[in-house]
Design a protein around this motif. Structure first.
Motif, PDB file in Angstrom:
ATOM      1  N   LYS A   8       0.829  -1.019  -0.111  1.00  0.00           N
ATOM      2  CA  LYS A   8       0.038  -0.017  -0.206  1.00  0.00           C
ATOM      3  C   LYS A   8       0.826   1.503  -0.017  1.00  0.00           C
ATOM      4  CE  LYS A   8      -4.005   2.251   2.469  1.00  0.00           C
ATOM      5  NZ  LYS A   8      -5.030   1.831   2.109  1.00  0.00           N
ATOM      6  N   HIS A   9       0.666   2.547  -0.879  1.00  0.00           N
ATOM      7  CA  HIS A   9       0.959   3.634  -0.811  1.00  0.00           C
ATOM      8  C   HIS A   9       0.097   5.003  -0.479  1.00  0.00           C
ATOM      9  CE1 HIS A   9       4.020   7.041  -1.885  1.00  0.00           C
ATOM     10  NE2 HIS A   9       2.567   7.129  -2.804  1.00  0.00           N
ATOM     11  N   PHE A  10       0.771   5.270   0.869  1.00  0.00           N
ATOM     12  CA  PHE A  10       0.002   6.773   0.924  1.00  0.00           C
ATOM     13  C   PHE A  10       0.482   7.998   0.168  1.00  0.00           C
ATOM     14  CE2 PHE A  10      -2.761   5.120   4.382  1.00  0.00           C
ATOM     15  CZ  PHE A  10      -2.137   3.905   4.778  1.00  0.00           C
ATOM     16  N   GLU A  11      -0.158   8.900  -0.745  1.00  0.00           N
ATOM     17  CA  GLU A  11       1.125   9.576  -1.387  1.00  0.00           C
ATOM     18  C   GLU A  11       1.040  10.680  -0.177  1.00  0.00           C
ATOM     19  OE1 GLU A  11       3.170  11.097  -3.818  1.00  0.00           O
ATOM     20  OE2 GLU A  11       1.509   9.233  -4.657  1.00  0.00           O
ATOM     21  N   GLY A  12       0.595  10.952   0.617  1.00  0.00           N
ATOM     22  CA  GLY A  12       1.362  12.162   1.066  1.00  0.00           C
ATOM     23  C   GLY A  12       0.281  13.780   0.415  1.00  0.00           C
ATOM     24  N   SER A  13       0.433  14.174   1.643  1.00  0.00           N
ATOM     25  CA  SER A  13      -0.973  15.794   1.401  1.00  0.00           C
ATOM     26  C   SER A  13       0.348  16.968   0.864  1.00  0.00           C
ATOM     27  CB  SER A  13      -1.297  16.083   2.203  1.00  0.00           C
ATOM     28  OG  SER A  13      -0.171  16.370   3.301  1.00  0.00           O
ATOM     29  N   GLU A  14       2.115  16.517   0.770  1.00  0.00           N
ATOM     30  CA  GLU A  14       2.317  17.635   0.311  1.00  0.00           C
ATOM     31  C   GLU A  14       2.684  17.611  -1.557  1.00  0.00           C
ATOM     32  OE1 GLU A  14       5.811  18.004   4.334  1.00  0.00           O
ATOM     33  OE2 GLU A  14       6.160  17.151   1.970  1.00  0.00           O
ATOM     34  N   LYS A  15       3.080  19.455  -1.702  1.00  0.00           N
ATOM     35  CA  LYS A  15       3.507  19.103  -3.083  1.00  0.00           C
ATOM     36  C   LYS A  15       4.361  18.467  -3.737  1.00  0.00           C
ATOM     37  CE  LYS A  15       1.812  23.298  -2.555  1.00  0.00           C
ATOM     38  NZ  LYS A  15       1.832  22.404  -0.359  1.00  0.00           N
ATOM     39  N   GLU A  16       5.193  18.605  -3.401  1.00  0.00           N
ATOM     40  CA  GLU A  16       6.357  17.932  -4.140  1.00  0.00           C
ATOM     41  C   GLU A  16       7.421  17.794  -2.616  1.00  0.00           C
ATOM     42  OE1 GLU A  16       6.430  20.922  -3.956  1.00  0.00           O
ATOM     43  OE2 GLU A  16       8.028  21.887  -2.262  1.00  0.00           O
ATOM     44  N   GLN A  17       7.766  15.916  -2.947  1.00  0.00           N
ATOM     45  CA  GLN A  17       8.492  15.895  -1.606  1.00  0.00           C
ATOM     46  C   GLN A  17       9.660  16.625  -0.943  1.00  0.00           C
ATOM     47  OE1 GLN A  17       9.978  11.795  -2.567  1.00  0.00           O
ATOM     48  NE2 GLN A  17      12.024  11.785  -0.832  1.00  0.00           N
ATOM     49  N   SER A  18       9.400  16.856   0.210  1.00  0.00           N
ATOM     50  CA  SER A  18       9.982  17.721   0.922  1.00  0.00           C
ATOM     51  C   SER A  18      11.450  16.597   1.073  1.00  0.00           C
ATOM     52  CB  SER A  18       9.909  18.361   2.203  1.00  0.00           C
ATOM     53  OG  SER A  18       9.520  17.131   2.963  1.00  0.00           O
ATOM     54  N   SER A  19      13.193  17.316   0.789  1.00  0.00           N
ATOM     55  CA  SER A  19      14.018  16.682   1.667  1.00  0.00           C
ATOM     56  C   SER A  19      14.475  16.841   2.894  1.00  0.00           C
ATOM     57  CB  SER A  19      15.199  17.949   1.247  1.00  0.00           C
ATOM     58  OG  SER A  19      15.404  18.581   2.214  1.00  0.00           O
ATOM     59  N   GLY A  20      14.824  15.494   3.644  1.00  0.00           N
ATOM     60  CA  GLY A  20      14.865  15.194   4.933  1.00  0.00           C
ATOM     61  C   GLY A  20      15.401  13.816   5.144  1.00  0.00           C
TER      62      GLY A  20
END
Ligand code: FAD
Ligand code: FO1
Length: 455
Positions: A8-20
Motif C-alpha cells: 500500500k502507498h499513501f501519497e502524502g499531501s505535500e506538493k513535492e517531496q520535501s528533503s529530509g
C-alpha cells in the motif's frame, strides 16, 4: 527492491517531496538483516542522500500480551537496535499512542518519507491508517513477512492450502533468491535522539504476569539463528516422521522468532537450501513455514472476520447453526480452561504445557482448541476463550497463524466437511483415542500434570 512488495502507498499531501531523513517504522520485522522494508527505506535514503532512522512505537497493551511476551520482544529489540546503530542507522523507541507520538516525531525531525512493514492484523492496519491521517509525508507499506508478496501470491482469500500452494511454489524460485542486504549507511543522523534504558523500560511496563511460567527461550536475532541451526543439526531429520508426536522433540521452535520478526522465513529456506538435506526430506517442514504460514496471512488479510465465526466458510456456518442446540456433555467456563480443570487429563496437560512453557505443541494445539469448542455453549464463546488463552499466554500468540489455526479448529477454515456428528456437525472431530493412536499420551500427561492433578 521489487515494487510488488509495496502492498500500500499513501501519497502524502505535500506538493513535492520535501528533503529530509527517511524513517522505517519497525513493528512486525524486528531485525536488521533480511528485512525488506528496512532495505527499501535505505534505498530511498541513499537516493536522496539522507540519513536513515528506524523507529519502534511501544504500545503497552498489545492484544492481551503479558510481561514475558514484552520481555522477549524488548530483549530482541535491544540486540536489533545495536545492529542498526553499527550500520549508522539510528534506532528510536517512542512510547504512547503511535497516532500521536509518530506524527510529532516526524514533524520535529523534518522526516521526508516513511516506510513501514505489512501486517494483516486489523489492529495494525487501523493504526497505520490513523498515522497516515495525521501526517503529510508519503508512506509505503512493504511486505517483509511473506517470501512471495501477499498480493502477488493471490488477490483473494484462498479456499485452502491446496489452492494457494501451487501459486506460491510457482513463484518461490523467483522470490526466494532476492534477499535484501542492509549496508553501513553513509550519513549519520546528527540531531539529538531520546536515549533508551531497556531495563528501566521493561520495569516500567505494568503487565499481567504468568506465575506458572518455568521456561523462557533466549530472545533476539542471534538466538533465532542458533535455534534454526540446532533444529537443522538435531531435529529436522525426524520432523516428517514425528512432528505430530508431542513426546518427541522434533519441531523447530522457531515460532516466537518468526512472530516477532527476529528471523525471516526467507532466510530459513535459504539456509535449508544450502544444507545437505534434499528438497523432499524437508518438504513437510517447508509446507508449514512457507505454505501454511503464508496462507494465514492470506486469511487474515482478505477476511476481516478472521477472529470470529462470521469468517467461517458457508458450509461450516450452516452446519454449526444446525447443531447449536445439541446438548453438550460437558460445559466449562474460562477459569476452568485457564487452570486445566476439565475432566480430560490430556486437555489439562496441554493447558499446563501452555502455562509452564508459554506454548502448546502444534499437534495438541488442534486437540486443545477443538475441545474448547466441544465443551462450550457456542462457536462464538469457544473462539473468544481460545483467542484469549492463546493471545494471553502463548509466546507466539497475537499472530495471523493463531487466528487462522483457531478458525481451522472451530470453523473448518481451509479444511473440508467431514462426516456429520453431534455438536461438531461437519467440522473435523478429534478425540482422546485418536491422540492415543498417534503418540504415548500417558508420557505427555505426566510431563505437564503434577501427580495431585491426576485423580
Ligand atoms: P514447526 O512445526 O517447526 O513450524 C515452523 C513454522 O511454520 C512455525 O513457526 C510457523 O511459522 C509455521 N507453521 C507451522 N504450523 C503452522 C500452521 N498450522 N499454520 C500456520 N503456520 C504454521 N502458530 C503461531 O505462530 N502462533 C500462534 O498463536 C498459533 N496458534 C495456533 C492455534 C491453533 C489452535 C492451531 C491449530 C495452530 C496454531 N499455530 C500458531 C500454528 C502452529 O501450531 C505453530 O506455528 C507451531 O506449532 C509453532 O511451533 P514451531 O515453530 O516449533 O512449529
Ligand atoms: N508491535 C509494535 O509496533 N509495538 C508494540 O508495542 C508491540 C507489542 C507487541 C507485544 C506482543 C506481541 O506479540 C506483538 C507486539 N507487537 C508490537 C506486534 C508485533 O510486532 C507483530 O507486528 C504482530 O503481532 C504480528 O502480526
Amino acid at each position: 527492491m521489487d515494487k510488488r512488495r509495496i502492498i500500500k502507498h499513501f501519497e502524502g499531501s505535500e506538493k513535492e517531496q520535501s528533503s529530509g531523513p527517511v524513517i522505517y517504522w519497525m513493528s512486525r520485522e524486528q531485525r536488521s538483516e533480511d528485512n525488506w522494508p528496512l532495505s527499501y527505506a535505505q534505498e530511498l535514503a541513499l537516493k536522496n542522500n539522507q540519513p536513515l532512522l528506524a523507529v519502534f512505537t511501544l504500545m503497552e497493551d498489545f492484544l492481551e500480551a503479558n510481561h514475558s511476551h514484552y520481555e522477549f520482544m524488548l530483549r530482541g529489540l535491544e540486540e536489533t537496535a545495536k545492529n542498526l546503530e553499527n550500520n549508522h542507522i539510528s534506532f528510536v523507541l517512542l512510547q504512547g499512542d503511535p497516532a500521536k507520538t509518530l506524527p510529532r516525531f516526524i514533524e520535529e525531525h523534518h522526516i521526508a518519507y516513511m516506510v513501514t512493514d505489512f501486517d494483516p492484523l486489523k489492529k495494525k492496519r487501523t493504526l497505520q491508517e490513523n498515522v497516515a491521517d495525521n501526517i503529510s509525508i508519503p508512506i509505503d507499506i512493504v511486505d517483509g513477512h511473506n517470501i512471495v508478496p501477499i498480493t502477488t501470491a493471490s488477490a483473494k482469500q484462498e479456499y485452502g492450502a491446496y489452492t494457494l500452494r501451487p501459486k506460491l511454489h510457482k513463484r518461490l524460485e523467483e522470490f526466494l533468491h532476492q534477499i535484501p542486504e542492509v549496508q553501513k549507511h553513509p550519513l549519520v543522523y546528527k540531531n539529538r535522539l531520546p536515549d533508551i534504558s531497556w531495563d528501566a523500560l521493561l520495569k516500567s511496563l505494568v503487565l499481567k504476569k504468568n506465575p506458572h511460567l518455568e521456561v523462557t527461550a533466549p530472545s533476539g536475532p542471534r538466538a533465532a539463528r542458533n535455534q534454526l541451526q540446532d533444529f537443522i543439526s538435531n531435529r529436522l531429520r525426524n520432523y516428517s516422521a514425528y512432528s505430530n508426536d508431542p513426546t518427541k522433540e522434533v519441531l523447530s521452535g522457531l515460532s516466537p522468532y518468526l512472530h516477532f520478526g527476529q528471523i525471516s522465513s526467507q532466510r530459513v529456506l535459504l539456509i535449508l537450501e544450502e544444507s545437505d538435506f534434499s528438497a523432499s526430506a524437508v518438504s513437510d517442514f517447508v509446507e508449514q513455514i512457507f505454505v501454511r504460514k503464508e496462507l494465514s496471512d492470506n486469511y487474515c488479510y482478505y477476511n476481516a472476520n478472521y477472529d470470529n465465526p462470521q469468517g467461517f466458510p458457508d458450509w461450516a456456518k450452516k452446519s454449526l447453526n444446525a447443531h447449536r442446540g445439541d446438548p453438550r456433555e460437558y460445559l466449562y467456563g474460562y477459569q476452568d480452561f485457564l487452570y486445566g480443570k476439565t475432566h480430560d487429563k490430556l486437555w489439562n496437560a496441554a493447558q499446563w504445557e501452555l502455562l509452564k512453557t508459554g506454548k502448546i505443541h502444534g499437534y495438541l494445539r488442534m486437540y486443545w482448541c477443538k475441545k474448547i469448542f466441544e465443551w462450550t455453549k457456542s462457536p462464538e464463546e469457544a473462539m473468544e476463550i481460545a483467542i484469549r488463552l492463546n493471545d494471553g499466554y502463548s509466546i507466539d500468540g497475537r499472530d495471523p497463524n493463531g487466528y487462522t489455526g483457531i478458525a481451522w479448529s472451530i470453523g473448518g477454515v481451509h479444511d473440508r466437511a467431514w462426516k456429520e456428528r453431534p455438536v461438531f456437525g461437519k467440522i473435523r472431530y478429534m478425540n482422546y483415542n485418536g491422540a492415543k493412536r498417534k503418540f504415548d499420551v500417558d508420557t505427555y500427561i505426566h510431563t505437564y500434570l503434577k501427580d495431585e492433578d491426576h485423580e
